[in-house]
Design a protein around this motif. Structure first.
Motif, PDB file in Angstrom:
ATOM      1  N   GLN A 189       0.878  -1.173   0.000  1.00  0.00           N
ATOM      2  CA  GLN A 189       0.000   0.000   0.000  1.00  0.00           C
ATOM      3  C   GLN A 189       0.909   1.215   0.000  1.00  0.00           C
ATOM      4  OE1 GLN A 189      -3.165   0.790  -0.458  1.00  0.00           O
ATOM      5  NE2 GLN A 189      -2.550   2.926  -0.238  1.00  0.00           N
ATOM      6  N   GLU A 222      -0.083   4.658  -1.315  1.00  0.00           N
ATOM      7  CA  GLU A 222      -0.667   5.979  -1.081  1.00  0.00           C
ATOM      8  C   GLU A 222      -0.845   6.183   0.429  1.00  0.00           C
ATOM      9  OE1 GLU A 222      -4.470   6.808  -2.900  1.00  0.00           O
ATOM     10  OE2 GLU A 222      -4.362   8.917  -2.358  1.00  0.00           O
ATOM     11  N   ALA A 223      -0.507   7.335   0.931  1.00  0.00           N
ATOM     12  CA  ALA A 223       0.059   8.452   0.225  1.00  0.00           C
ATOM     13  C   ALA A 223       1.602   8.347   0.163  1.00  0.00           C
ATOM     14  CB  ALA A 223      -0.337   9.756   0.901  1.00  0.00           C
ATOM     15  N   PHE A 236      -6.299  -4.277   5.864  1.00  0.00           N
ATOM     16  CA  PHE A 236      -6.195  -3.120   4.984  1.00  0.00           C
ATOM     17  C   PHE A 236      -6.651  -1.880   5.735  1.00  0.00           C
ATOM     18  CE2 PHE A 236      -7.035  -0.846   0.902  1.00  0.00           C
ATOM     19  CZ  PHE A 236      -5.818  -1.120   0.301  1.00  0.00           C
ATOM     20  N   ASN A 237      -5.886  -0.783   5.580  1.00  0.00           N
ATOM     21  CA  ASN A 237      -6.173   0.409   6.380  1.00  0.00           C
ATOM     22  C   ASN A 237      -7.444   1.129   5.964  1.00  0.00           C
ATOM     23  OD1 ASN A 237      -4.086   0.103   8.107  1.00  0.00           O
ATOM     24  ND2 ASN A 237      -2.777   1.669   7.204  1.00  0.00           N
ATOM     25  N   MET A 238      -7.801   1.035   4.682  1.00  0.00           N
ATOM     26  CA  MET A 238      -9.000   1.754   4.244  1.00  0.00           C
ATOM     27  C   MET A 238      -9.865   0.834   3.402  1.00  0.00           C
ATOM     28  SD  MET A 238      -8.265   5.637   4.092  1.00  0.00           S
ATOM     29  CE  MET A 238      -6.736   6.424   3.797  1.00  0.00           C
ATOM     30  N   ALA A 261     -10.117   0.599  -0.274  1.00  0.00           N
ATOM     31  CA  ALA A 261      -9.494   0.001  -1.443  1.00  0.00           C
ATOM     32  C   ALA A 261      -8.515   0.995  -2.040  1.00  0.00           C
ATOM     33  CB  ALA A 261     -10.541  -0.371  -2.488  1.00  0.00           C
ATOM     34  N   MET A 262      -7.705   0.519  -2.990  1.00  0.00           N
ATOM     35  CA  MET A 262      -6.651   1.365  -3.554  1.00  0.00           C
ATOM     36  C   MET A 262      -6.525   1.136  -5.051  1.00  0.00           C
ATOM     37  SD  MET A 262      -4.420   3.660  -3.048  1.00  0.00           S
ATOM     38  CE  MET A 262      -3.505   4.310  -4.438  1.00  0.00           C
ATOM     39  N   HIS A 294     -15.548   3.020  -8.024  1.00  0.00           N
ATOM     40  CA  HIS A 294     -14.681   4.128  -7.609  1.00  0.00           C
ATOM     41  C   HIS A 294     -13.222   3.849  -7.990  1.00  0.00           C
ATOM     42  CE1 HIS A 294     -13.440   7.439  -4.845  1.00  0.00           C
ATOM     43  NE2 HIS A 294     -12.365   6.683  -4.712  1.00  0.00           N
ATOM     44  N   GLU A 295     -12.731   2.692  -7.600  1.00  0.00           N
ATOM     45  CA  GLU A 295     -11.314   2.397  -7.869  1.00  0.00           C
ATOM     46  C   GLU A 295     -11.080   2.282  -9.368  1.00  0.00           C
ATOM     47  OE1 GLU A 295      -9.623   2.966  -5.357  1.00  0.00           O
ATOM     48  OE2 GLU A 295     -11.235   2.715  -3.890  1.00  0.00           O
ATOM     49  N   HIS A 306     -10.849   5.655 -11.014  1.00  0.00           N
ATOM     50  CA  HIS A 306      -9.570   6.342 -10.800  1.00  0.00           C
ATOM     51  C   HIS A 306      -8.607   6.115 -11.963  1.00  0.00           C
ATOM     52  CE1 HIS A 306      -9.538   8.317  -6.943  1.00  0.00           C
ATOM     53  NE2 HIS A 306      -9.766   7.244  -6.218  1.00  0.00           N
ATOM     54  N   GLU A 332     -10.061  12.567  -5.699  1.00  0.00           N
ATOM     55  CA  GLU A 332     -11.044  11.888  -4.842  1.00  0.00           C
ATOM     56  C   GLU A 332     -12.450  12.479  -4.987  1.00  0.00           C
ATOM     57  OE1 GLU A 332     -10.505   9.130  -3.865  1.00  0.00           O
ATOM     58  OE2 GLU A 332      -8.328   8.985  -3.675  1.00  0.00           O
ATOM     59  N   TYR A 389      -7.687  12.250   4.385  1.00  0.00           N
ATOM     60  CA  TYR A 389      -8.598  11.413   3.586  1.00  0.00           C
ATOM     61  C   TYR A 389      -9.946  11.444   4.303  1.00  0.00           C
ATOM     62  CZ  TYR A 389      -4.669  10.088   0.761  1.00  0.00           C
ATOM     63  OH  TYR A 389      -3.606  10.141  -0.103  1.00  0.00           O
ATOM     64  N   TYR A 434     -13.484  13.975   0.268  1.00  0.00           N
ATOM     65  CA  TYR A 434     -14.183  13.017  -0.596  1.00  0.00           C
ATOM     66  C   TYR A 434     -15.615  13.476  -0.908  1.00  0.00           C
ATOM     67  CZ  TYR A 434     -10.716   9.209  -0.444  1.00  0.00           C
ATOM     68  OH  TYR A 434      -9.602   8.443  -0.611  1.00  0.00           O
ATOM     69  N   GLN A 459      -2.334   5.062  11.525  1.00  0.00           N
ATOM     70  CA  GLN A 459      -3.430   5.558  10.681  1.00  0.00           C
ATOM     71  C   GLN A 459      -4.785   5.179  11.256  1.00  0.00           C
ATOM     72  OE1 GLN A 459      -3.829   4.821   6.351  1.00  0.00           O
ATOM     73  NE2 GLN A 459      -1.610   5.036   6.296  1.00  0.00           N
TER      74      GLN A 459
HETATM   75  N1  TRP Z   1      -6.947   6.351  -2.831  1.00  0.00           N
HETATM   76  C1  TRP Z   1      -7.776   5.437  -2.114  1.00  0.00           C
HETATM   77  C2  TRP Z   1      -9.198   5.646  -2.621  1.00  0.00           C
HETATM   78  O1  TRP Z   1      -9.895   6.504  -2.220  1.00  0.00           O
HETATM   79  C3  TRP Z   1      -7.788   5.569  -0.649  1.00  0.00           C
HETATM   80  C4  TRP Z   1      -6.532   5.477   0.103  1.00  0.00           C
HETATM   81  C5  TRP Z   1      -5.696   6.474   0.407  1.00  0.00           C
HETATM   82  C6  TRP Z   1      -6.026   4.376   0.796  1.00  0.00           C
HETATM   83  N2  TRP Z   1      -4.717   6.049   1.257  1.00  0.00           N
HETATM   84  C7  TRP Z   1      -4.912   4.779   1.506  1.00  0.00           C
HETATM   85  C8  TRP Z   1      -6.433   3.076   0.881  1.00  0.00           C
HETATM   86  C9  TRP Z   1      -4.214   3.917   2.332  1.00  0.00           C
HETATM   87  C10 TRP Z   1      -5.733   2.223   1.697  1.00  0.00           C
HETATM   88  C11 TRP Z   1      -4.647   2.632   2.438  1.00  0.00           C
HETATM   89  O2  TRP Z   1      -9.638   5.022  -3.503  1.00  0.00           O
END
Ligand code: TRP
Ligand code: ZN
Length: 882
Positions: free
Chosen positions: A126, A128-129, A266-268, A270-271, A305-306, A309, A328, A384, A389, A833
């Protein structure tokens, strides 16, 4: 004096182009559980737009340098300076040059889940950022775009699947070893935050896709073994997204393969890594038995969404992280439009506005408020946000409302044409719309710079003799941190005048009007608009479709709102009129509860909701939304200050019980009428019927009318899908304490081996608004199904407690605050995070009544006073208190 370690804030105003560019990156990654070796060959040259003769300074984060060579020669120790967080080349520099850097990292010890880490044994990344700098030294900024070629090598047994961005080039065995390799090449220049690789024992489904211009693409979704049967809905959503983007925006896919990998840690959400999206498995895996209708809708939206991008984010990326909303906000707007087209547009809009109001409005009203494009940050991961968003998407939507669909599309076309392959800014984006439409957008651009939700106040006056109707409208934005003085914004208000017969009157362009048909564009602090030929007294329907993200004080009487709730041709405003009435009642009822009085049920509102419920012309999903009483946080926001969450909950429960009692026969009838016959299908129409029938059941159960509890228990037992089963479980847990523990135990016994379902079980228990919940949640932190190491588990249990249980998080004795702060501090060393996001649940603390406010402040101060905090948590604590 600042301590050395305290990083300085980054400011938008200080942006400088990079001094060195990277044209190509060749990565050689030798995977090993604890000692992965990365060799990076960077072909670099000075940036003509940078500072002449500058040294090369590369970013790192917890890195160990193993070797370094310049143009094939190993560098002498005095020729460079390496620390875990930076690498500076001191030698005189030729131009262009090739740097070869070898680093070593330990993926198994990477608990931050940034950079290269392992999730259930799978290697994944992972970036980003700023995670790429945890893999190799690099100019880790989004305006350095390079073409990547990646060789991954691993023990075949441990990682039979090896994936990276772009197209597959070659695979093979490493002679004389048990290892193999794969080579991938991505022809599209990209910033390093879009780099990704995956290695593991994964299974996949594939499908062919042919783009509009005839390019054959192989789509693949990779999941942990045994979960393949849960990937087909995501695949279906992916194909629909790809087709939609061609049709709606003319955007075609641009590689031979498109892969998605689902990982458990996973922190969020999706990527969007180029050609290799990595997902939280929660947003990929679905089966009727394990996923709810809401899960299916989330999967569809996030897959889209992904994928979207690929053009808004990847082909055109951000110049710097201040421009985050460039990708975003725009991509959220695009996924919202996709879901609106695939499902019901009105219901999707209602759901999106609910989310905006419940998450972004409180953010904008509290200490963490920031502009859609912030101008300073200490930790980018903390930006984020719902503002970047969701409000970012609203700003794009307003642009479309102001310009109209054709000119909006021309602006998008120009954006893709003009900036393809570049790292762009908000100014670049807006210039495309200004140029394509000949409109001056300088004033509109303030939406990106000014924080806070504008309040728009309206009063209307009908002049019978002159047959005119005048709207006097003013706007005001309260101060936010760092922005004491606000300017008026450009606010497009879509309006209609509803006549006494319930139909829209024909309205011409009003005096003072300057927008597209049916849209009043506010630009000043106060303005008047006069409509002519208005022969009867109208009821104005304002901000239709929620055309601007503002708080509207419509000045309408209860009778006028009731009239709109029954007749408004705009479905969003029909919904909103009822919500406004409910909210007004709930604010008064909360006050009554605090004064020890029992609020009277709002008979007229209940009557209006009753007629919505029995209107056969309405979409069931819409009716379900109309019957959903405003949330506790909506009520708290409306009250604004001195909030007592216990009184809010009592008032809200009171209204739900009153609805159930007054409408019991209709609710019971609808519960039976809207049963979904046949096998489960996640489509929007079926989901809408389920939503309505289950909303009816919920009201019957809380009011204990029409055998509500018995029906719920029966639904729980008979359910053949997770939507029904989990709704029934939730109703029992909230409204039937006598059934709660047996039902929860039964549910766990059925699903204990399914972590994503266990998350629902954890979240539900964390939500119960009763004094025993904190002990229950505390006990669950030691349950074998819980783990502080998995972000989904933490969010389900502790995140839900903090964000969705107002009464227990904000307990008057402070124990809820104390518990969450303990969890934040325990988590901070492992995953900053996720810890910082948890702490952000305090965002509305200043609006609480004094006792709870003091407790929240003390809790935040305890965090701030802790030594060794991560920048992530330190930043949230400081700003929350500031
Ligand atoms: N760019 C991702 C999205 O919105 C989100 C994202 C940013 C992310 N930083 C992250 C996902 C770190 C996981 C971990 O689609
Ligand atoms: Zn995104």
């Amino acid at each position: 004096m600042l301590r050395d370690a305290e990083p300085q804030p980054v400011r938008l105003a200080d942006y400088r182009p990079p001094d060195w560019l990277v044209d190509t990156v060749e990565l050689d990654i030798r995977l090993d559980p604890t000692a992965t070796r990365i060799t990076a060959r960077l072909a670099m040259r000075p940036n003509p737009g940078g500072r002449e003769g500058s040294p090369i300074v590369l970013d790192g984060d917890e890195l160990t340098l193993k070797s370094i060579a310049l143009d094939g020669e190993r560098l002498a120790p005095e020729a460079y300076a390496a620390t875990p967080s930076s690498l500076t080349i001191l030698a005189p520099l030729p131009r262009p040059l090739v740097l070869e850097i070898e680093t070593e990292v330990n993926p198994s010890a990477n608990t931050k889940l940034m950079g290269l880490y392992r999730s259930s044994g799978t290697y994944c990344t992972q970036c980003e950022a700023e995670g790429f700098r945890r893999i190799t030294y690099f100019p880790d900024r989004p305006d350095v775009l390079a073409v990547y070629t990646v060789r991954i090598e691993a023990a075949r047994e441990e990682a039979p699947v090896l994936l990276a961005n772009g197209n597959p080039v070659e695979t093979g065995s490493v002679a004389g070893t048990d290892r193999h390799y794969a080579i991938w090449h991505d022809p599209w220049p990209k910033p390093c935050y879009l780099f990704a690789m995956v290695g593991g024992r994964l299974e996949r489904i594939t499908e062919p896709f042919v783009t509009a211009s005839g390019r054959a693409v192989e789509l693949g979704i990779y999941v942990e073994p045994g979960k393949l049967d849960r990937a087909s809905y995501a695949m279906d959503a992916l194909k629909r997204s790809m087709r939609w983007d061609e049709e709606a925006f003319g955007c075609e896919y641009d590689l031979d393969v498109f892969n998605i990998v689902a990982v458990a840690d996973f922190n969020m959400g999706a990527m969007e890594n180029k050609g290799l999206n990595v997902f939280n498995d929660k947003y990929v895996l679905a089966s009727p038995e394990t996923a709810t209708d809401g899960d299916y809708a989330n999967i569809e939206g996030i897959i889209a969404h992904e994928y979207f991008h690929n053009w808004t984010g990847n082909r055109i990326t951000c110049r710097d992280w201040f421009q985050l909303c460039l990708k975003e906000g725009l991509t959220v707007f695009r996924d919202q439009e996709f879901s609106a087209d695939e499902r019901s547009r009105a219901v999707k809009r209602i759901a999106d506005v609910r989310l905006l109001k419940s998450h972004q409005f409180p953010e904008d009203a509290g200490p963490l408020a920031h502009p859609v494009r912030p101008d300073t940050y200490r930790e980018i991961n903390n930006f984020y946000t719902a503002t970047v968003y969701e409000k970012g998407a609203e700003v794009v939507r307003m642009l479309k409302t102001l310009l109209g669909p054709e000119e909006f599309r021309s602006g998008m076309d120009l954006y893709f044409e003009r900036h393809d392959g570049e790292a762009a800014t908000i100014e670049d984006f807006l210039a495309c719309f200004a140029d394509a439409s000949g409109t001056d957008l300088a004033h509109f651009a303030r939406w990106y710079a000014q924080a806070g939700t504008p309040t728009v106040s309206v009063s209307g006056e009908w002049n019978a003799a002159a047959q005119t109707y005048r709207l006097d409208i003013s706007q005001h934005t309260a101060p936010t941190p760092g922005q004491p003085d606000k300017v008026p914004m450009v606010i497009p208000l879509r309006v209609g005048l509803v006549g006494p017969d319930g139909r829209d009157m024909a309205i011409g362009a009003p005096d003072g009007g300057n927008g597209p048909e049916g849209v009043l564009v506010l630009t000043e602090a106060r303005q008047s608009f006069t409509f002519h030929g208005v022969s009867e007294r109208p009821v104005p329907s304002l901000n239709r479709g929620f055309s601007a993200p503002v708080t509207l004080k419509s000045g309408l009487s209860s009778d006028e709102l009731l009239f709109l709730a029954r007749h408004d041709a705009d479905p969003f405003n029909r919904f909103d009129a009822a919500q406004t009435l409910a909210l007004a009642h709930l604010v008064q009822a909360t006050e009554a509860v605090r004064g020890g009085r029992t609020p009277a049920p709002p008979a007229a509102l209940i009557g209006a909701l009753g007629s919505v419920l029995s209107d056969p012309a309405l979409d069931p999903a819409f009716i379900a939304q109309a019957l959903a009483v405003p949330s506790e946080s909506d009520i708290a926001r409306e009250i604004g200050s001195d909030v007592d969450p216990d009184a809010v909950l009592k008032a809200r429960t009171g209204l739900r019980k009153a609805l159930g009692r007054a409408l019991a026969p209709e609710l019971a009838g609808a519960y039976e009428r809207f049963a979904t016959p046949g096998p489960y299908s996640p489509d929007a129409a079926s989901a809408g019927r389920r939503a309505l029938k289950n909303t009816c059941l919920d009201l019957l159960a809380i009011s204990r009318e029409a055998d509500g509890i018995a029906r719920t228990a029966a639904l729980y037992r008979a359910a053949d899908n997770m939507t029904d089963r989990f709704t029934a479980l939730s109703i029992l847990a909230h409204s039937a304490p006598e059934e709660r523990d047996a039902a929860l135990a039964d549910f766990l016994a059925r699903f204990r081996d399914d972590p994503l379902v266990v998350d629902k079980w954890l979240a539900l228990q964390a939500q119960i608004g009763e004094a025993g919940t904190l002990d229950r949640v505390r006990a669950l932190t030691t349950h074998p199904a819980f783990s502080m190491g998995n972000p989904n588990r933490v969010r389900a249990l502790i995140g839900t407690f903090a964000a969705a249980n107002q009464t227990q998080f904000h307990r008057a004795d402070g124990a809820g605050h104390g518990f969450v702060v303990d969890a934040v501090l325990a988590l901070d060393g492992r995953n900053p995070q996720v810890a910082a996001r948890l702490l952000a649940a305090f965002k509305s603390w200043r609006a609480l009544e004094p006792v709870r406010r003091a407790s929240a402040e003390a809790a935040l101060k305890r965090v701030a006073a802790t030594s060794g905090l991560s920048p992530d948590v330190a930043d949230i604590a400081t700003r929350s208190l500031g």
